[in-house]
Design an enzyme around this catalytic site. Structure first.
Site, short mmCIF file in Angstrom:
data_model
loop_
_atom_site.label_atom_id
_atom_site.label_comp_id
_atom_site.label_asym_id
_atom_site.label_seq_id
_atom_site.Cartn_x
_atom_site.Cartn_y
_atom_site.Cartn_z
N CYS A 1 -9.43 -0.30 -4.64
CA CYS A 1 -8.62 0.82 -5.16
C CYS A 1 -9.20 1.32 -6.49
O CYS A 1 -8.55 2.10 -7.18
CB CYS A 1 -7.16 0.40 -5.33
SG CYS A 1 -6.96 -0.99 -6.44
N GLU B 1 -3.74 -15.75 -1.17
CA GLU B 1 -3.09 -14.75 -2.04
C GLU B 1 -2.42 -15.51 -3.18
O GLU B 1 -1.97 -16.65 -3.02
CB GLU B 1 -2.08 -13.98 -1.15
CG GLU B 1 -0.87 -13.39 -1.79
CD GLU B 1 -1.19 -12.16 -2.61
OE1 GLU B 1 -1.95 -11.30 -2.15
OE2 GLU B 1 -0.69 -12.08 -3.75
N GLU C 1 -9.33 5.30 -2.96
CA GLU C 1 -9.48 4.00 -2.27
C GLU C 1 -10.78 4.04 -1.46
O GLU C 1 -11.08 5.07 -0.82
CB GLU C 1 -8.28 3.81 -1.34
CG GLU C 1 -8.18 2.47 -0.68
CD GLU C 1 -7.26 1.50 -1.41
OE1 GLU C 1 -6.32 1.94 -2.09
OE2 GLU C 1 -7.52 0.29 -1.29
N TYR D 1 -6.76 -12.15 -1.32
CA TYR D 1 -5.87 -11.06 -1.73
C TYR D 1 -5.14 -10.46 -0.51
O TYR D 1 -5.12 -9.24 -0.33
CB TYR D 1 -6.65 -9.94 -2.44
CG TYR D 1 -7.71 -10.41 -3.41
CD1 TYR D 1 -7.36 -10.76 -4.71
CD2 TYR D 1 -9.05 -10.48 -3.04
CE1 TYR D 1 -8.35 -11.18 -5.62
CE2 TYR D 1 -10.03 -10.90 -3.93
CZ TYR D 1 -9.67 -11.23 -5.22
OH TYR D 1 -10.64 -11.64 -6.11
N GLN E 1 0.89 -1.17 0.00
CA GLN E 1 0.00 0.00 0.00
C GLN E 1 0.93 1.22 0.00
O GLN E 1 1.79 1.34 0.88
CB GLN E 1 -0.90 0.01 1.25
CG GLN E 1 -1.78 -1.23 1.40
CD GLN E 1 -3.00 -1.22 0.49
OE1 GLN E 1 -3.21 -0.32 -0.31
NE2 GLN E 1 -3.81 -2.26 0.59
N ASP F 1 -9.72 -7.52 -0.85
CA ASP F 1 -8.95 -6.33 -1.24
C ASP F 1 -8.32 -6.62 -2.61
O ASP F 1 -7.11 -6.80 -2.72
CB ASP F 1 -7.87 -6.06 -0.17
CG ASP F 1 -7.05 -4.82 -0.47
OD1 ASP F 1 -7.41 -4.06 -1.39
OD2 ASP F 1 -6.04 -4.60 0.23
N ASN G 1 -0.87 -7.51 5.46
CA ASN G 1 -1.07 -6.13 5.92
C ASN G 1 -2.29 -6.00 6.84
O ASN G 1 -2.19 -5.50 7.96
CB ASN G 1 -1.21 -5.24 4.68
CG ASN G 1 -1.40 -3.78 5.00
OD1 ASN G 1 -0.71 -3.24 5.84
ND2 ASN G 1 -2.35 -3.14 4.32
C1 LIG Z 1 -4.72 -4.55 -3.74
S1 LIG Z 1 -3.53 -5.78 -3.31
C2 LIG Z 1 -3.92 -6.01 -1.61
C3 LIG Z 1 -2.89 -6.71 -0.76
C4 LIG Z 1 -3.07 -6.63 0.74
N1 LIG Z 1 -4.43 -6.78 1.15
C5 LIG Z 1 -2.48 -5.35 1.31
O1 LIG Z 1 -3.21 -4.58 1.94
O2 LIG Z 1 -1.26 -5.14 1.18
C6 LIG Z 1 -4.16 -7.15 -4.15
C7 LIG Z 1 -3.41 -8.45 -3.91
O3 LIG Z 1 -4.07 -9.48 -4.64
C8 LIG Z 1 -3.12 -10.37 -5.18
N2 LIG Z 1 -3.80 -10.98 -6.34
C9 LIG Z 1 -3.89 -10.53 -7.60
N3 LIG Z 1 -4.66 -11.34 -8.34
C10 LIG Z 1 -5.08 -12.32 -7.51
C11 LIG Z 1 -5.91 -13.48 -7.66
N4 LIG Z 1 -6.48 -13.77 -8.84
N5 LIG Z 1 -6.12 -14.26 -6.61
C12 LIG Z 1 -5.56 -13.98 -5.40
N6 LIG Z 1 -4.75 -12.92 -5.18
C13 LIG Z 1 -4.53 -12.10 -6.23
C14 LIG Z 1 -1.91 -9.51 -5.50
O4 LIG Z 1 -0.74 -10.29 -5.47
C15 LIG Z 1 -1.96 -8.47 -4.37
O5 LIG Z 1 -1.16 -8.87 -3.29
#
Ligand SMILES: C[S@@+](CC[C@H](N)C(=O)[O-])C[C@H]1O[C@@H](n2cnc3c(N)ncnc32)[C@H](O)[C@@H]1O
Length: 354
Positions: free
Chosen positions: A307, A222, A341, A201, A172, A282, A206
């Protein structure tokens, strides 16, 4: 509150009017030195001098300073540029730089179009001279001088939570707002009835590590191997014992929970032993896939961090068939840009079919 955020609030209120008529909680960001990640290109002039640069479409412009970037990044930028300009080997075929800061630490990645092993000695000297955690990258190769991982300590309403991550993790980008988001979600669930939490996700944990103490058990998933590796490490750093992390895409998790497919990666986790009262989502900018929407609709409480207001709106069209929005927050995570966000809390409507 800066004007940009005020405009974004007006737009968001209009966008979400069909789903939510209550008050929005608003979290503005500091307007300088709020961003912990910055990526720049290098411009090489005809005299062999290099400058930080950014692209606007095809147009390249020289960057002297980045007022929005973390103060440690701003302080390092001129010193690093000067050191690079004094060393022909270090600046040749150098095309980019990535800065990453936690509250106390900093790392810099230099991106090269050549084999960095040839300049290993000069990179070592640069890292020592500037007391820098330095990473040099070239065509899939990575050399590390100092350390790659940064330590972060978030303060969530007086409680310290420790994290480690590196430049390959999802981060983030606005630490001030990140703390506000975690505090806000924690506050929303405080008075709710809770059993287990399902998180999709989850990144490097975090939200997970901060929310876990509120729940009996947590299953957090994740896609990225790197994120999950740090999530496991962060679990140990915080002595968390009720979290199970699994590297599964959201689609895979949906299949596993529907018992359509078994996964070796879940061999030590008994999915039937969980009783999820909450699901935390998320997702990336694209929002949720159909299978995840169907999955989320099953649970009593949905905590949705987004986001991208556009994909959030699309997903809410479906989620509000079974759930009602009880709370909505707008966070100026991407201050001075059009991005916004959102945090949304949804509760199952009594007698909803799914
Ligand atoms: C917006 S980030 C949020 C991460 C975490 N919640 C944070 O606050 O740091 C989205 C996360 O989803 C993961 N991601 C992307 N596509 C995904 C999928 N199809 N299935 C699971 N995770 C995924 C990415 O690696 C990333 O870490």
């Amino acid at each position: 509150m800066n004007i940009n955020f005020e405009q974004k609030i007006l737009e968001a209120k209009e966008l979400f009017k069909p789903f939510y008529k209550g008050d929005f909680e608003l979290f503005s960001s500091p307007t300088s030195h709020f961003r912990t990640r910055a990526e720049l290109s290098f411009f090489h002039n005809e005299n062999g001098e290099i400058f930080y640069a950014m692209f606007n479409g095809k147009q390249k412009y020289i960057v002297r300073n980045l007022d929005f970037a973390d103060e440690k990044i701003c302080a390092l930028m001129p010193k690093l540029l000067q050191a690079l300009n004094l060393n022909q080997k270090l600046k040749t075929k150098l095309f980019g730089v990535e800065f990453l800061a936690s509250k106390k630490e900093l790392s810099v990645s230099l991106l090269y179009h050549k084999d960095t092993l040839e300049i290993k000695e000069d990179l070592t000297k640069l890292s020592n001279a500037l007391n820098l955690n330095l990473i040099a990258r070239s065509r899939g190769k990575k050399l590390i001088f100092g350390k790659e991982n940064l330590r972060q300590v978030l303060d969530i309403k007086g409680k310290k939570i420790i994290y480690e991550f590196d430049n390959d993790c999802f981060i983030q980008p606005n630490t001030y707002i990140n703390e506000k988001m975690i505090e806000w979600v924690s506050k929303q669930i405080l008075t709710q009835e809770k059993s287990d939490l399902l998180e999709l996700y989850c990144g490097y944990g975090n939200f997970t590590l901060a929310l876990a103490p509120f729940f009996r058990r947590v299953l957090a998933t994740e896609l990225s191997k790197k994120n999950i590796a740090y999530a496991l490490k962060n679990c140990t750093l915080n002595n968390s014992s009720n979290i199970h992390f699994a590297r599964l895409s959201s689609e895979e998790l949906s299949k596993a929970l529907r018992k359509e497919r078994e996964f070796f990666r879940l061999k030590d986790i008994d999915l039937d032993s969980f009783h999820f009262s909450h699901v935390l989502l998320d997702p990336p900018r694209a929002g949720l896939e159909e299978s995840v929407i169907d999955l989320a609709k099953k649970y009593e409480n949905i905590l949705y961090i987004s986001c991208n207001p556009t994909s959030l709106k699309e997903n809410l069209t479906q989620l509000t068939q079974t759930h009602t929005i009880t709370n909505f927050a707008l966070f100026d995570q991407f201050a001075l840009t059009p991005h916004l966000e959102c945090g949304v809390i949804l509760k199952k409507i009594n007698n909803a079919s799914k």
